[in-house]
Structures are given as C-alpha cells and as structure tokens.
Write an enzyme that holds these catalytic residues in place. Structure first.
Site, PDB file in Angstrom:
ATOM      1  N   CYS A 162      18.114 -41.652 -20.588  1.00  0.00           N
ATOM      2  CA  CYS A 162      17.272 -40.870 -19.677  1.00  0.00           C
ATOM      3  C   CYS A 162      17.713 -39.406 -19.636  1.00  0.00           C
ATOM      4  O   CYS A 162      18.906 -39.102 -19.621  1.00  0.00           O
ATOM      5  CB  CYS A 162      17.327 -41.485 -18.274  1.00  0.00           C
TER       6      CYS A 162
ATOM      7  N   CYS B 138      21.201 -38.017 -12.763  1.00  0.00           N
ATOM      8  CA  CYS B 138      21.563 -38.720 -11.512  1.00  0.00           C
ATOM      9  C   CYS B 138      23.005 -39.247 -11.635  1.00  0.00           C
ATOM     10  O   CYS B 138      23.293 -40.073 -12.520  1.00  0.00           O
ATOM     11  CB  CYS B 138      20.577 -39.845 -11.248  1.00  0.00           C
TER      12      CYS B 138
ATOM     13  N   CYS C  75      24.043 -43.016 -12.146  1.00  0.00           N
ATOM     14  CA  CYS C  75      23.236 -43.892 -12.998  1.00  0.00           C
ATOM     15  C   CYS C  75      23.848 -44.161 -14.368  1.00  0.00           C
ATOM     16  O   CYS C  75      24.221 -43.226 -15.098  1.00  0.00           O
ATOM     17  CB  CYS C  75      21.838 -43.309 -13.162  1.00  0.00           C
TER      18      CYS C  75
ATOM     19  N   CYS D 199       9.474 -56.815 -10.768  1.00  0.00           N
ATOM     20  CA  CYS D 199       9.588 -55.359 -10.776  1.00  0.00           C
ATOM     21  C   CYS D 199      10.130 -54.886 -12.120  1.00  0.00           C
ATOM     22  O   CYS D 199      11.207 -55.323 -12.552  1.00  0.00           O
ATOM     23  CB  CYS D 199      10.523 -54.925  -9.644  1.00  0.00           C
TER      24      CYS D 199
ATOM     25  N   CYS E   5       5.421 -54.782  -9.460  1.00  0.00           N
ATOM     26  CA  CYS E   5       6.048 -53.529  -9.035  1.00  0.00           C
ATOM     27  C   CYS E   5       6.571 -52.838 -10.286  1.00  0.00           C
ATOM     28  O   CYS E   5       7.033 -53.524 -11.207  1.00  0.00           O
ATOM     29  CB  CYS E   5       7.216 -53.846  -8.091  1.00  0.00           C
TER      30      CYS E   5
ATOM     31  N   CYS F 287       7.319 -48.382  -2.267  1.00  0.00           N
ATOM     32  CA  CYS F 287       8.669 -48.930  -2.127  1.00  0.00           C
ATOM     33  C   CYS F 287       9.616 -47.752  -2.293  1.00  0.00           C
ATOM     34  O   CYS F 287       9.692 -47.162  -3.376  1.00  0.00           O
ATOM     35  CB  CYS F 287       8.915 -49.988  -3.202  1.00  0.00           C
TER      36      CYS F 287
ATOM     37  N   ARG G  51      14.991 -54.063   2.077  1.00  0.00           N
ATOM     38  CA  ARG G  51      15.619 -54.861   1.007  1.00  0.00           C
ATOM     39  C   ARG G  51      17.104 -54.577   0.869  1.00  0.00           C
ATOM     40  O   ARG G  51      17.521 -53.431   0.655  1.00  0.00           O
ATOM     41  CB  ARG G  51      14.922 -54.633  -0.340  1.00  0.00           C
TER      42      ARG G  51
HETATM   43  N1  SAM Z   1      14.019 -43.695 -13.547  1.00  0.00           N
HETATM   44  C1  SAM Z   1      13.347 -44.163 -12.419  1.00  0.00           C
HETATM   45  C2  SAM Z   1      13.756 -43.469 -11.158  1.00  0.00           C
HETATM   46  O1  SAM Z   1      14.754 -42.777 -11.156  1.00  0.00           O
HETATM   47  O2  SAM Z   1      13.052 -43.615 -10.152  1.00  0.00           O
HETATM   48  C3  SAM Z   1      13.460 -45.681 -12.230  1.00  0.00           C
HETATM   49  C4  SAM Z   1      14.787 -46.369 -12.452  1.00  0.00           C
HETATM   50  S1  SAM Z   1      16.120 -45.882 -11.375  1.00  0.00           S
HETATM   51  C5  SAM Z   1      17.473 -46.682 -12.154  1.00  0.00           C
HETATM   52  C6  SAM Z   1      15.795 -46.797  -9.876  1.00  0.00           C
HETATM   53  C7  SAM Z   1      16.774 -46.690  -8.747  1.00  0.00           C
HETATM   54  O3  SAM Z   1      17.917 -47.484  -8.993  1.00  0.00           O
HETATM   55  C8  SAM Z   1      17.355 -45.345  -8.422  1.00  0.00           C
HETATM   56  O4  SAM Z   1      16.460 -44.538  -7.700  1.00  0.00           O
HETATM   57  C9  SAM Z   1      18.556 -45.713  -7.582  1.00  0.00           C
HETATM   58  O5  SAM Z   1      18.203 -45.790  -6.209  1.00  0.00           O
HETATM   59  C10 SAM Z   1      18.926 -47.107  -8.086  1.00  0.00           C
HETATM   60  N2  SAM Z   1      20.227 -47.091  -8.782  1.00  0.00           N
HETATM   61  C11 SAM Z   1      20.454 -46.651 -10.031  1.00  0.00           C
HETATM   62  N3  SAM Z   1      21.765 -46.756 -10.348  1.00  0.00           N
HETATM   63  C12 SAM Z   1      22.383 -47.259  -9.258  1.00  0.00           C
HETATM   64  C13 SAM Z   1      23.737 -47.570  -8.957  1.00  0.00           C
HETATM   65  N4  SAM Z   1      24.711 -47.372  -9.842  1.00  0.00           N
HETATM   66  N5  SAM Z   1      24.037 -48.072  -7.748  1.00  0.00           N
HETATM   67  C14 SAM Z   1      23.047 -48.289  -6.843  1.00  0.00           C
HETATM   68  N6  SAM Z   1      21.748 -47.998  -7.068  1.00  0.00           N
HETATM   69  C15 SAM Z   1      21.411 -47.486  -8.252  1.00  0.00           C
HETATM   70  C1  DTB Z   2      16.147 -50.110  -6.193  1.00  0.00           C
HETATM   71  O1  DTB Z   2      16.128 -49.475  -5.124  1.00  0.00           O
HETATM   72  N1  DTB Z   2      17.207 -50.724  -6.679  1.00  0.00           N
HETATM   73  C2  DTB Z   2      16.917 -51.325  -7.970  1.00  0.00           C
HETATM   74  C3  DTB Z   2      15.398 -51.065  -8.119  1.00  0.00           C
HETATM   75  N2  DTB Z   2      15.087 -50.260  -6.988  1.00  0.00           N
HETATM   76  C4  DTB Z   2      14.855 -50.545  -9.354  1.00  0.00           C
HETATM   77  C5  DTB Z   2      17.791 -50.839  -9.065  1.00  0.00           C
HETATM   78  C6  DTB Z   2      19.276 -51.003  -8.778  1.00  0.00           C
HETATM   79  C7  DTB Z   2      20.030 -50.573  -9.973  1.00  0.00           C
HETATM   80  C8  DTB Z   2      21.487 -50.845  -9.859  1.00  0.00           C
HETATM   81  C9  DTB Z   2      22.254 -50.386 -11.031  1.00  0.00           C
HETATM   82  C10 DTB Z   2      21.822 -50.963 -12.334  1.00  0.00           C
HETATM   83  O2  DTB Z   2      21.661 -52.221 -12.457  1.00  0.00           O
HETATM   84  O3  DTB Z   2      21.710 -50.202 -13.307  1.00  0.00           O
HETATM   85 FE1  SF4 Z   3      16.988 -41.610 -15.135  1.00  0.00          FE
HETATM   86 FE2  SF4 Z   3      18.740 -43.176 -13.868  1.00  0.00          FE
HETATM   87 FE3  SF4 Z   3      17.920 -40.911 -12.747  1.00  0.00          FE
HETATM   88 FE4  SF4 Z   3      16.175 -42.987 -12.985  1.00  0.00          FE
HETATM   89  S1  SF4 Z   3      18.045 -42.942 -11.745  1.00  0.00           S
HETATM   90  S2  SF4 Z   3      15.795 -40.815 -13.428  1.00  0.00           S
HETATM   91  S3  SF4 Z   3      16.911 -43.851 -14.939  1.00  0.00           S
HETATM   92  S4  SF4 Z   3      19.128 -41.086 -14.654  1.00  0.00           S
END
Ligand code: SAM
Ligand code: DTB
Ligand code: SF4
Length: 328
Positions: free
Chosen positions: A68, A72, A75, A112, A143, A203, A275
């Site tokens: 990506c 973030c 992530c 989802c 979703c 959501c 959730r």
């Molecule tokens: N790229 C899209 C976005 O950013 O909306 C969708 C995927 S993103 C991984 C979805 C959500 O996963 C993020 O907004 C964040 O709240 C959650 N998330 C990602 N990495 C995480 C982590 N290490 N711990 C907890 N929540 C996480």
């Molecule tokens: C949300 O709030 N939590 C989910 C879903 N929406 C997409 C994602 C959590 C991701 C946790 C870290 C991972 O598995 O990469």
């Molecule tokens: Fe990309 Fe992860 Fe940020 Fe979603 S949360 S925009 S997958 S870097």
C-alpha cells in the site's frame, strides 16, 4: 453538573429519542467514572437498545494484501515498512467465494473484504463489485474496506448490493498527523460522506493503544458520535503491534482503558453495533466478557483478521457457550 448532563443524555438514549450532540468534557467525564459505575451505565444503554446476550459475527478476508502507498504507522501492509506481510494481487473471484462459503458454514452473518489500497482504481472496483454480488447471493451481508472512494464509486457498490463500507476515522483529528502523513482526517470524512450519500451503512471506528492520550481517545469517540448520523457499526481495535512498523514497540494499553473506550462508544452511540475488533487474540476470555458487559455486541470471527491472527472458531464457540451468548 457534568454528571447531571451526562445522565440526562443517557436517559435520552431510549430507542425512539433523537440523539444528542456530545462534548469532549462529557466523554472525558465518562472515562473518569469509577469503572463499575461506567459499566452499569453502559449496560443500561445497551439493554435499552439491544438484546444484551446477542453478538453479531463478521468474517474478514484480505482480498488484496500489502504494497500500500500509504504510511499508516500501525499497518503491516504499508509498502514503506519492512514487515513480514507478503504482497498479494487482487484475489480471483472463485477463491473469495470459497472463503465466504466457509465463513458462512462456520456461522458468520457478514463477510468483509479488505484491500490494501489508498483507494480502488475503477478496473479493480469492477472486480470487487463481482465479489460483492456473489457473496450477497450466498445470503450473507456484505462489507468492503477499500480505502478512499472517488465520485460515483460508492453508488456502484450500492448497486452491487453492498450493505456496509468500513472506513475508520482511526484516531482523533489532532493526533492523526502523528500516525499518518499521506492522507488526512478530512479525507476520511469525505469518503464517509460518499458512503452515507449512496445509502450504504457506515462502519467506522478506530484504533487505540497507538500512544494517544485519553483525551485523544475521548475526542475520537466524540468525532464518531457527532457525525451527521453515527456509524451503524463502530469497530474498536486494540493496536496489534507489527514488527517492522514504527509502532512495533508501543507499550501495551491498560486493558481497562480498552473496556472504558467500548463503554464510551456504547453510551454515546446507543443504537450502533460496537465491535470488539483487532487485539482479541491477546485478550483473556474474562476481558472479552467485560467488553461485552461494556456494550460490545459484534466481533470479527474466524482465524484471521487481515494479516494477523484472531481467536480460532473453537475458542469463540466455547466462549459463547460459557457466556450464554447467541450468535447473530
Ligand atoms: N486500506 C483501507 C483503509 O485504510 O481503510 C482498508 C484496510 S485497513 C488495514 C482497515 C483498518 O484496519 C484500518 O483503518 C485500521 O483501523 C485497522 N488496522 C490496520 N492495522 C492494524 C493494527 N496493526 N492494529 C489494529 N488495527 C489495525
Ligand atoms: C477494522 O476496524 N478492523 C479490521 C477491519 N476493520 C478491516 C482490520 C484489523 C486489522 C488488524 C491487523 C491485520 O490483521 O493486519
Ligand atoms: Fe494502506 Fe494499511 Fe493505511 Fe489501509 S491502513 S491505507 S492498507 S497502509
């Protein structure tokens, strides 16, 4: 005085009343209550609006993983950090359908699909639309979480039968720039507007344990609760520290602070599904039970979140049986 106005708001959380505006001091007031009083209040709001023994279950699938462009800091999927997550292209439709069938057979009511994009290209969106149509045809709620949407994309998702779009505010507007620099909190709000405008359920929630202050946590709750219409679904994620990201070594948040955040979400968003999201694998059954008592009534269900683990189905089935929870 503080306590009186908060109690009046809680009373107005009856199912038919219009929802009040929340101030930061009021939500800080909730966080500062003795925990037992807070849980009592949250449980009262919960029971006035929901069956307190029913928990909704959504399964997640990462349909496009890693690589990506965004930065973030939490992530595993950002191309900017050296994590163990392997990049994978957009999954073929048949594999997605097979995974959805497995999730349905295990008892998930919603499927989802997540993609590691800043936002979808139109050609990629077309493939996701097929996924939405086919999952919907299985009789599951749908979703997706695809990042930021451009004009017209939300309408296409709605036409394909999408029930929910996940797009988290993630953290307080004032803390956002310390976590993410490649897009803004206002960008996130724009996408939420598009989703709402297309008539898709919203959501949206956030992550805690990222080094934010309690005031930042309370502000996130205020920003979610005061949206023109609160999200139908509010995921509260506990940071899963990912090796290789800037948050790999973040200290673990006091679990009771997580419980307080769930309770604050429940009280301020009385009709939303709250959730209990990422971080459940590391939680004891007792801590999860406390989160349900605080008003959580939805979970991610199945062995994987997007790139990290989640409790296995057997553990969750046993937990539901021990607590007398019914799955919806
Ligand atoms: N790229 C899209 C976005 O950013 O909306 C969708 C995927 S993103 C991984 C979805 C959500 O996963 C993020 O907004 C964040 O709240 C959650 N998330 C990602 N990495 C995480 C982590 N290490 N711990 C907890 N929540 C996480
Ligand atoms: C949300 O709030 N939590 C989910 C879903 N929406 C997409 C994602 C959590 C991701 C946790 C870290 C991972 O598995 O990469
Ligand atoms: Fe990309 Fe992860 Fe940020 Fe979603 S949360 S925009 S997958 S870097």
């Amino acid at each position: 005085m503080q306590q009186v106005s908060t109690l009046a708001k809680v009373a107005s959380a009856a199912p038919s009343a219009s929802l009040p505006h929340w101030g930061i001091e009021e939500v800080m007031g909730l966080y500062e209550m003795p925990l037992m009083d807070l849980l009592w209040q949250a449980q009262g709001v919960h029971r006035a609006n929901f069956d307190a023994n029913a928990v909704q279950r959504s399964s997640l699938l990462s349909v496009k993983t890693g690589g990506c462009s965004e930065d973030c800091s939490y992530c595993s999927q950002s191309a900017r950090y050296d994590t163990d997550t392997e990049r994978e292209r957009l999954m073929p439709l048949d594999e997605v359908i097979a995974a959805a069938k497995v999730a349905k057979d295990k008892g998930a009511s919603r499927f989802c699909m997540g993609a590691a994009w800043k936002g979808p290209k139109d050609s990629d969106l077309d493939r996701v639309l097929d996924m939405v149509r086919e999952v919907k045809a299985l009789g599951m709620q749908t979703c997706v979480t695809l990042g930021m949407l451009k004009d017209g994309q939300a309408e296409k998702l709605k036409d394909a039968g999408l029930d929910y779009y996940n797009h988290n505010l993630d953290t307080d507007k004032d803390f956002y720039g310390q976590v993410i620099k490649t897009h803004t909190h206002d960008d996130r709000l724009d996408t939420l507007d598009q989703v709402r405008g297309a008539g898709i359920n919203v959501c949206s929630g956030g992550i805690i344990g990222m080094g934010e202050s309690r005031k930042n946590r309370a502000a996130l709750i205020v920003q979610l609760a005061n949206l023109p219409q609160p999200p139908e679904s509010v995921p509260i994620n506990n940071l899963v520290p990912i090796p290789g990201t800037p948050m790999a070594e973040n200290p673990r948040l006091d679990p009771f602070e997580f419980v307080r955040t769930i309770a604050a979400a429940r009280i301020t968003m009385p009709r939303s599904w709250v959730r209990l999201s990422a971080g459940r694998q590391e939680m004891s059954d007792e801590l999860q039970a406390m989160c349900f008592l605080a008003g959580a009534n939805s979970i991610f269900y199945g062995e994987r979140l997007l790139t990290t683990g989640n409790p296995d189905v057997e553990r969750d089935e046993a937990l539901f049986a021990r607590l007398g929870l019914k799955a919806i």
